[in-house]
Design a protein around this motif. Structure first.
Motif, PDB file in Angstrom:
ATOM      1  N   ASP A   1      -8.317   9.261   0.516  1.00 10.48           N
ATOM      2  CA  ASP A   1      -7.711   8.219  -0.315  1.00 10.48           C
ATOM      3  C   ASP A   1      -6.225   8.455  -0.488  1.00 10.48           C
ATOM      4  O   ASP A   1      -5.712   9.554  -0.260  1.00 10.48           O
ATOM      5  CB  ASP A   1      -8.438   8.029  -1.646  1.00 10.48           C
ATOM      6  N   LEU A   2      -5.548   7.376  -0.836  1.00 10.09           N
ATOM      7  CA  LEU A   2      -4.098   7.363  -0.979  1.00 10.09           C
ATOM      8  C   LEU A   2      -3.735   7.160  -2.440  1.00 10.09           C
ATOM      9  O   LEU A   2      -4.200   6.208  -3.071  1.00 10.09           O
ATOM     10  CB  LEU A   2      -3.490   6.237  -0.145  1.00 10.09           C
ATOM     11  N   ALA A   3      -2.921   8.051  -2.983  1.00  8.31           N
ATOM     12  CA  ALA A   3      -2.318   7.857  -4.297  1.00  8.31           C
ATOM     13  C   ALA A   3      -0.875   7.458  -4.060  1.00  8.31           C
ATOM     14  O   ALA A   3      -0.117   8.188  -3.413  1.00  8.31           O
ATOM     15  CB  ALA A   3      -2.394   9.138  -5.125  1.00  8.31           C
ATOM     16  N   THR A   4      -0.469   6.281  -4.555  1.00  6.30           N
ATOM     17  CA  THR A   4       0.821   5.711  -4.185  1.00  6.30           C
ATOM     18  C   THR A   4       1.555   5.143  -5.388  1.00  6.30           C
ATOM     19  O   THR A   4       0.943   4.853  -6.427  1.00  6.30           O
ATOM     20  CB  THR A   4       0.625   4.610  -3.119  1.00  6.30           C
ATOM     21  N   THR A   5       2.840   4.986  -5.245  1.00  5.38           N
ATOM     22  CA  THR A   5       3.667   4.478  -6.341  1.00  5.38           C
ATOM     23  C   THR A   5       3.546   2.978  -6.525  1.00  5.38           C
ATOM     24  O   THR A   5       3.856   2.460  -7.602  1.00  5.38           O
ATOM     25  CB  THR A   5       5.145   4.825  -6.082  1.00  5.38           C
ATOM     26  N   ASP A   6       3.105   2.260  -5.503  1.00  9.68           N
ATOM     27  CA  ASP A   6       3.032   0.796  -5.569  1.00  9.68           C
ATOM     28  C   ASP A   6       1.769   0.331  -4.840  1.00  9.68           C
ATOM     29  O   ASP A   6       1.822  -0.011  -3.652  1.00  9.68           O
ATOM     30  CB  ASP A   6       4.287   0.180  -4.944  1.00  9.68           C
ATOM     31  N   PRO A   7       0.628   0.320  -5.532  1.00 15.54           N
ATOM     32  CA  PRO A   7      -0.624  -0.044  -4.859  1.00 15.54           C
ATOM     33  C   PRO A   7      -0.601  -1.421  -4.212  1.00 15.54           C
ATOM     34  O   PRO A   7      -1.143  -1.600  -3.115  1.00 15.54           O
ATOM     35  CB  PRO A   7      -1.657   0.025  -5.984  1.00 15.54           C
ATOM     36  N   ALA A   8       0.016  -2.405  -4.862  1.00  8.70           N
ATOM     37  CA  ALA A   8       0.031  -3.754  -4.310  1.00  8.70           C
ATOM     38  C   ALA A   8       0.777  -3.782  -2.968  1.00  8.70           C
ATOM     39  O   ALA A   8       0.319  -4.391  -1.995  1.00  8.70           O
ATOM     40  CB  ALA A   8       0.656  -4.734  -5.296  1.00  8.70           C
TER      41      ALA A   8
ATOM     42  N   ASP B   1       6.838  11.454 -12.199  1.00  7.90           N
ATOM     43  CA  ASP B   1       7.929  12.042 -12.975  1.00  7.90           C
ATOM     44  C   ASP B   1       8.443  13.324 -12.336  1.00  7.90           C
ATOM     45  O   ASP B   1       9.608  13.685 -12.513  1.00  7.90           O
ATOM     46  CB  ASP B   1       7.468  12.323 -14.409  1.00  7.90           C
ATOM     47  N   GLN B   2       7.582  14.008 -11.599  1.00  8.14           N
ATOM     48  CA  GLN B   2       7.992  15.241 -10.917  1.00  8.14           C
ATOM     49  C   GLN B   2       8.595  14.969  -9.542  1.00  8.14           C
ATOM     50  O   GLN B   2       8.978  15.900  -8.837  1.00  8.14           O
ATOM     51  CB  GLN B   2       6.784  16.166 -10.761  1.00  8.14           C
ATOM     52  N   GLY B   3       8.662  13.687  -9.176  1.00 10.15           N
ATOM     53  CA  GLY B   3       9.224  13.335  -7.880  1.00 10.15           C
ATOM     54  C   GLY B   3       8.273  13.551  -6.720  1.00 10.15           C
ATOM     55  O   GLY B   3       8.697  13.592  -5.554  1.00 10.15           O
ATOM     56  N   ILE B   4       6.966  13.681  -7.015  1.00 10.34           N
ATOM     57  CA  ILE B   4       5.982  13.875  -5.955  1.00 10.34           C
ATOM     58  C   ILE B   4       5.761  12.543  -5.232  1.00 10.34           C
ATOM     59  O   ILE B   4       5.514  11.522  -5.872  1.00 10.34           O
ATOM     60  CB  ILE B   4       4.659  14.404  -6.535  1.00 10.34           C
ATOM     61  N   PRO B   5       5.863  12.528  -3.913  1.00 12.07           N
ATOM     62  CA  PRO B   5       5.722  11.262  -3.167  1.00 12.07           C
ATOM     63  C   PRO B   5       4.261  10.857  -3.027  1.00 12.07           C
ATOM     64  O   PRO B   5       3.343  11.658  -3.286  1.00 12.07           O
ATOM     65  CB  PRO B   5       6.326  11.612  -1.805  1.00 12.07           C
ATOM     66  N   PRO B   6       4.011   9.621  -2.616  1.00 18.03           N
ATOM     67  CA  PRO B   6       2.635   9.198  -2.315  1.00 18.03           C
ATOM     68  C   PRO B   6       1.968  10.163  -1.337  1.00 18.03           C
ATOM     69  O   PRO B   6       2.627  10.732  -0.459  1.00 18.03           O
ATOM     70  CB  PRO B   6       2.823   7.813  -1.702  1.00 18.03           C
ATOM     71  N   VAL B   7       0.666  10.334  -1.508  1.00 21.37           N
ATOM     72  CA  VAL B   7      -0.023  11.336  -0.697  1.00 21.37           C
ATOM     73  C   VAL B   7      -1.430  10.881  -0.356  1.00 21.37           C
ATOM     74  O   VAL B   7      -2.142  10.296  -1.174  1.00 21.37           O
ATOM     75  CB  VAL B   7      -0.073  12.693  -1.444  1.00 21.37           C
ATOM     76  N   TRP B   8      -1.810  11.126   0.896  1.00 21.80           N
ATOM     77  CA  TRP B   8      -3.193  10.958   1.343  1.00 21.80           C
ATOM     78  C   TRP B   8      -3.946  12.251   1.059  1.00 21.80           C
ATOM     79  O   TRP B   8      -3.453  13.334   1.358  1.00 21.80           O
ATOM     80  CB  TRP B   8      -3.250  10.660   2.833  1.00 21.80           C
TER      81      TRP B   8
ATOM     82  N   GLN C   1       6.060   3.200   1.071  1.00 19.84           N
ATOM     83  CA  GLN C   1       6.194   3.961  -0.165  1.00 19.84           C
ATOM     84  C   GLN C   1       6.322   5.462   0.102  1.00 19.84           C
ATOM     85  O   GLN C   1       6.679   6.224  -0.797  1.00 19.84           O
ATOM     86  CB  GLN C   1       4.991   3.708  -1.087  1.00 19.84           C
ATOM     87  N   GLY C   2       6.016   5.911   1.316  1.00 24.09           N
ATOM     88  CA  GLY C   2       6.169   7.321   1.660  1.00 24.09           C
ATOM     89  C   GLY C   2       4.895   8.053   1.998  1.00 24.09           C
ATOM     90  O   GLY C   2       4.934   9.247   2.318  1.00 24.09           O
ATOM     91  N   GLY C   3       3.741   7.395   1.938  1.00 21.70           N
ATOM     92  CA  GLY C   3       2.493   8.034   2.356  1.00 21.70           C
ATOM     93  C   GLY C   3       2.470   8.217   3.869  1.00 21.70           C
ATOM     94  O   GLY C   3       2.770   7.289   4.613  1.00 21.70           O
ATOM     95  N   VAL C   4       2.135   9.419   4.319  1.00 19.29           N
ATOM     96  CA  VAL C   4       2.211   9.753   5.747  1.00 19.29           C
ATOM     97  C   VAL C   4       0.811   9.968   6.318  1.00 19.29           C
ATOM     98  O   VAL C   4      -0.033  10.627   5.698  1.00 19.29           O
ATOM     99  CB  VAL C   4       3.067  11.015   5.972  1.00 19.29           C
TER     100      VAL C   4
END
Length: 265
Positions: A16-23, A70-77, A246-249
């Motif tokens: 699964d992907l956690a992202t800053t902008d799901p839409a 807030d910690q600047g962590i990018p979207p991640v799979w 958004q940055g998910g790789v």
């Protein structure tokens, strides 16, 4: 189309992907893979979206927790390994030198999950299914086909995953590391060298492509970033490393020949 009914223990079953902008992420992956979405309210002010092909689950998508933003962590799979007793696996992982990054939690009636950090620094999830078995479609175009550990310490990782999950190890003629569950090649491992810079160790998902050039071109049209353009990998096929807007790789892979069938459970 073979629909997975259940996974054996110690096999990858979900990403699964956690992202800053799901839409925006939904629009990208819909355009790239043709995914549709079924949104499930979490009761915490956001939805967890099941990404689907023809009504079957292939992956998940949700918003990145605010504290991570807030910690600047990018979207991640994230990748998840199935087991019918994740608490027992977590105990084994700690004894083998891993840590529990997120303690056990029940996800409504879907299942139970834990997030571990292996001794090399890579995060990996554990999933104990109830109503949600994981991905119903795998090893077909636009669905999960492989999981790869990218780490600087392959020896420590190999020992850890053997002890905790019982994985065997092999390598191909190019020196690429392969993890085996029984006789099934079910994951890979790539040694990170100095050229990776500060990129942390991680488990990367691979999604299958029928035409890698077309996939990479479409990703670019949709606002994605092509980190590695379509590249040959021995006699296996061609791959591209793609970042969503958004940055998910993730990696997309076209195979030269047939892939293993989905688990026959």
């Amino acid at each position: 189309m073979q629909v997975v009914q259940r996974y054996p223990d110690n096999m990858f079953c979900w990403v699964d992907l956690a992202t800053t902008d799901p839409a925006a992420a939904k629009a990208f992956y819909s355009g790239l893979f043709g995914w549709e979405y079924f949104d499930i309210p979490t009761g915490m002010g956001f939805h967890y979206s099941l990404c689907q092909i023809e009504g079957y689950n292939v992956a998940g998508l949700s918003i990145l927790p605010q504290e991570m933003m807030d910690q600047g962590i990018p979207p991640v799979w994230s990748s998840y390994i199935k087991h019918d007793n994740v608490d027992a696996v977590a105990e084994k992982a700690v004894a083998a030198g891993g840590t529990v990054a997120m303690p056990a939690m029940d996800v409504m009636e879907s299942g139970r999950m834990i997030v571990l950090q292996d001794p090399t620094g890579a995060m990996v999830g554990l999933w104990q299914p109830k109503e949600h078995i994981g991905a119903q479609l795998v090893n077909m175009p636009n669905a999960l086909v492989w999981n790869e550990l990218q780490t600087k310490d392959v020896d420590t990782a190999r020992s850890f995953y053997a002890e905790v999950f019982g994985w065997g190890h092999d390598s191909d003629p190019n020196g690429y590391h392969l993890f085996k569950l029984g006789e099934r090649m079910q994951a890979g491992m790539l040694k990170m060298d100095d050229s990776w810079g500060e990129v942390p160790p991680s488990w990367a998902p691979y999604f299958m492509s029928a035409d890698i050039e077309a996939t990479a071109a479409k990703a670019g049209e949709l606002g994605g970033v092509i980190h590695v353009p379509p590249t040959d990998t021995g006699t296996v096929g061609r791959f591209a490393v793609i970042g969503d807007p958004q940055g998910g790789v993730f990696t997309s892979m076209q195979f030269d020949g047939p892939v293993d069938p989905p688990p026959g459970y």
